[in-house]
Design a protein around this motif. Structure first.
Motif, short mmCIF file in Angstrom:
data_model
loop_
_atom_site.label_atom_id
_atom_site.label_comp_id
_atom_site.label_asym_id
_atom_site.label_seq_id
_atom_site.Cartn_x
_atom_site.Cartn_y
_atom_site.Cartn_z
N MET A 1 -22.75 20.59 9.64
CA MET A 1 -23.12 19.18 9.65
C MET A 1 -24.23 18.89 10.65
SD MET A 1 -19.64 16.98 9.27
CE MET A 1 -18.50 17.25 7.92
N LEU A 2 -24.21 19.59 11.76
CA LEU A 2 -25.23 19.37 12.78
C LEU A 2 -26.61 19.67 12.22
CD1 LEU A 2 -26.03 18.69 15.66
CD2 LEU A 2 -25.59 21.09 16.27
N VAL A 3 -26.71 20.76 11.44
CA VAL A 3 -28.00 21.13 10.86
C VAL A 3 -28.49 20.03 9.92
CG1 VAL A 3 -29.21 22.78 9.39
CG2 VAL A 3 -27.56 23.60 11.09
N VAL A 4 -27.59 19.51 9.10
CA VAL A 4 -27.95 18.45 8.17
C VAL A 4 -28.39 17.21 8.94
CG1 VAL A 4 -27.12 16.93 6.33
CG2 VAL A 4 -26.42 19.32 6.38
N ASP A 5 -27.66 16.87 9.98
CA ASP A 5 -28.00 15.68 10.77
C ASP A 5 -29.37 15.83 11.42
OD1 ASP A 5 -25.62 14.61 10.05
OD2 ASP A 5 -24.63 14.88 11.99
N VAL A 6 -29.66 17.01 11.95
CA VAL A 6 -30.96 17.24 12.58
C VAL A 6 -32.08 17.12 11.55
CG1 VAL A 6 -32.42 18.95 13.73
CG2 VAL A 6 -30.05 18.64 14.46
N CYS A 7 -31.86 17.71 10.38
CA CYS A 7 -32.86 17.63 9.31
C CYS A 7 -33.13 16.18 8.91
CB CYS A 7 -32.40 18.44 8.09
SG CYS A 7 -32.45 20.22 8.33
N ILE A 8 -32.06 15.40 8.78
CA ILE A 8 -32.23 13.99 8.41
C ILE A 8 -33.00 13.25 9.50
CG2 ILE A 8 -31.01 11.81 8.02
CD1 ILE A 8 -28.78 13.42 6.69
N GLY A 9 -32.68 13.53 10.76
CA GLY A 9 -33.39 12.87 11.85
C GLY A 9 -34.87 13.20 11.87
N VAL A 10 -35.21 14.47 11.67
CA VAL A 10 -36.62 14.87 11.64
C VAL A 10 -37.33 14.23 10.45
CG1 VAL A 10 -38.19 16.83 11.33
CG2 VAL A 10 -36.20 17.04 12.85
N LEU A 11 -36.70 14.26 9.29
CA LEU A 11 -37.29 13.65 8.09
C LEU A 11 -37.53 12.16 8.28
CD1 LEU A 11 -35.21 15.44 5.32
CD2 LEU A 11 -37.69 15.65 5.65
N ALA A 12 -36.59 11.49 8.97
CA ALA A 12 -36.74 10.04 9.20
C ALA A 12 -37.98 9.76 10.03
CB ALA A 12 -35.48 9.50 9.90
N VAL A 13 -38.19 10.56 11.08
CA VAL A 13 -39.38 10.35 11.93
C VAL A 13 -40.65 10.62 11.14
CG1 VAL A 13 -40.60 11.19 13.95
CG2 VAL A 13 -38.11 10.88 14.05
N VAL A 14 -40.68 11.74 10.40
CA VAL A 14 -41.87 12.09 9.63
C VAL A 14 -42.16 11.03 8.57
CG1 VAL A 14 -42.88 13.79 8.06
CG2 VAL A 14 -41.56 14.56 10.04
#
Length: 575
Positions: free
Chosen positions: A1-14
């Motif tokens: 889940m942590l990996v998914v959460d990090v990916c979502i956070g990065v995508l949100a910024v981009v």
């Protein structure tokens, strides 16, 4: 889940950064690098949106699978999640159509007329059909005056009056047609059904034998002299079935309400219609349409069962293998409904009809063994299918309000609320910011409105959303309705009518506001509580735009100077 959460956070910024860069590029008129036919920045924006939606959906389902609340709350949350997924795909396609003119840099299909074309001696003969029903004579006469000035050698005008029982409304038009010469003909018919489609089908046998093209003009549209001269030449392409020019409006400058409504209308004309044209999936809109008679006959005429016989015709003509073209230049302008009550009727009709289309033609659009084979391209199938499907999913969205209310009750009884996943919340906020920024940029740079007009257009779009959702629900449930024409007679101001036309929205706005106040009072202090409260505040605002627009329309009527519209009232009804 942590990996998914990090990916979502990065995508949100981009995603937000890409939206900001794209907007800056558009305002500064710097193209930036390309990615095929698209802006590279625009494609980053679009790809990150798809990734956020996909990963966010997975993460929400993971969180729901772990939530241990009372059974009612859990079931309601799963219903919300499933409904959201059902609505997501058509909503994304619609959002792509809205963003396409902003993120695309190279267009392969022209939207330009043939301004340099000179009609030859054997120019195609055009019959301009003007179907009318209980219209103000002065408005129709003004329409005929403009048609008489068309700069084209081979055309006739056929006025079809359908089921107007009051001779005081149709006789003046008949008499005026007689003064315009042999090019103009008037017919009055009673007892036919099918409203506008029925009148057009009935008049098919009355067309001049030389007719090759049929043009449609609404009773209130005033056309430019060069309309036919700039569009008929496009039919030198033997596979072209129809040419559609934009819906456009006039005489709205005196009214703030009508300026807002006009801004709302122009969104689709400047974005979705242009995007659909690129895929060869344009639609006819019932006025300013030029149609090859052979294509009309091959498609089977006009659908009398459909509330939007115009867009339905485009499905069948594409299914028969004909092509279409949308021309962005405006050649005719009509009148905006003067009251919110009439605006709602119009929007209801425009929404109910595409829902009917999907229920009738869905097998043309879907893949697999259920599909009915036609000559439509893949792009035409998914564009037509989505245009209609989004109406049904909008109808299903009506359930969001009662489900939110049920969640409030269930969580207050159990005393438990679901956890909020910070990454998912960040993704949602990012998508909302980007969407608002893109819509503002498109209104400013593509549609060409200033900030105040843009804000008014956005409010007008929100004001009719409950009406559109209700129409979608009605057609989804199979509720029958009758064709309701848009009243073009001059209206007298009535604040009582304003309240009556928006009474449902007023009640719902007050209910949502009450629910928002109750959230922190009856639920535990938690992020989910405040998010639910914010949801109710948003819904309260959305529904409150309807009574505001209704009041604005009546206030403008009260303050305006008299205009040339007739004050007579019709005493007949549409078939």
């Amino acid at each position: 889940m942590l990996v998914v959460d990090v990916c979502i956070g990065v995508l949100a910024v981009v995603h937000v950064v890409a939206a900001g860069i794209l907007s800056a590029q558009v305002f500064s008129e710097r193209r930036g690098p390309l990615w095929g036919d698209y802006s590279a920045t625009g494609m980053v924006l679009w790809v990150t949106l798809l990734a956020l939606v996909g990963l966010g959906t997975v993460r929400v389902f993971m969180a729901l699978a772990e939530f241990r609340g009372n059974a009612v709350t859990v079931v309601l949350l799963w219903v919300v999640a499933v409904l959201s997924v059902i609505r997501t795909v058509p909503a994304l396609v619609q959002q792509y159509e809205g963003w396409d003119p902003l993120i695309r840099r190279r267009w392969r299909v022209s939207t330009e007329p043939l301004t340099g074309w000179t009609p030859p001696a054997d120019a195609p003969f055009v019959t301009v059909q003007v179907p009318i029903h209980a219209e103000p004579p002065d408005i129709v006469i003004a329409t005929l005056d403009h048609l008489a000035r068309l700069d084209y050698p081979a055309y006739e005008v056929l006025v079809i009056d359908n089921n107007t029982s009051d001779p005081a409304l149709w006789r003046p038009v008949e008499e005026y047609c007689a003064t315009l010469g042999q090019r103009f003909r008037f017919v009055h018919v009673e007892g036919i059904t099918g409203a506008k489609a029925g009148a057009l089908n009935w008049s098919r046998s009355l067309l001049d034998p030389r007719t090759e093209l049929v043009a449609l003009v609404d009773a209130d549209y005033q056309v430019s002299p060069e309309w036919l001269r700039h569009t008929v030449g496009l039919f030198e392409d033997p596979g072209l079935g129809f040419v559609q020019c934009p819906h456009a409006y006039r005489d709205f400058e005196h009214s703030r309400y009508q300026r807002m409504a006009n801004a709302a209308y122009q969104w689709a004309q400047s974005t979705e219609m242009v995007s659909r044209n690129e895929q060869g999936a344009g639609i006819t809109v019932g006025t300013m349409s030029l149609i090859r008679l052979t294509a009309l006959d091959e498609a089977g005429g006009w659908a009398e069962w459909c509330m939007t016989e115009d867009s339905e015709f485009a499905i069948r003509v594409h299914a028969a293998g004909w092509r279409s073209k949308f021309v962005t230049r405006v050649y005719g302008r009509g009148l905006i409904p003067e009251t919110f009550e009439e605006l709602k009727k119009q929007r209801y009709r425009w929404t109910y009809g595409p829902g009917q289309e999907f229920k009738r033609h869905w097998r043309m659009f879907v893949p697999g063994p259920w599909r009915v084979r036609t000559r439509m391209t893949t792009g035409q199938r998914w564009r037509h299918g989505n245009y209609d499907l989004v109406i049904l999913t909008t109808g299903a969205g009506v359930l969001s309000l009662p489900i939110s209310g049920a969640l409030l009750v269930a969580m207050s009884v159990s005393g438990t609320v679901p956890p909020v996943v910070p990454a998912v919340l960040a993704g949602v906020v990012a998508m909302l910011i980007a969407r608002r920024l893109m819509r503002w940029t498109i209104y400013r740079k593509v549609v060409g409105f200033d900030n105040r007009t843009t804000a008014g257009g956005l409010v007008a779009l929100l004001a009719v959303r409950p009406t559109m959702a209700g129409a979608g629900l009605d057609v989804l449930l199979g509720r029958r309705t009758s064709f309701q024409r848009t009243d073009k007679f001059q209206q007298q101001a009535s604040l009582r009518r304003a309240l009556a036309s928006a009474r449902t929205e007023v009640v719902l706005a007050l209910a949502c506001l009450t629910a928002a106040i109750l959230c922190p009072l009856v639920l535990p202090a938690a992020p989910a509580t405040y998010l639910l409260g914010l949801t109710f505040i948003w819904l309260a605002y959305l529904h409150s735009t309807a009574p505001y627009l209704a009041y604005r329309a009546e206030a403008d009527l009260l303050s305006r100077q008299p205009d040339p519209r007739s004050l007579s009232r019709p005493n007949s009804r549409a078939a």
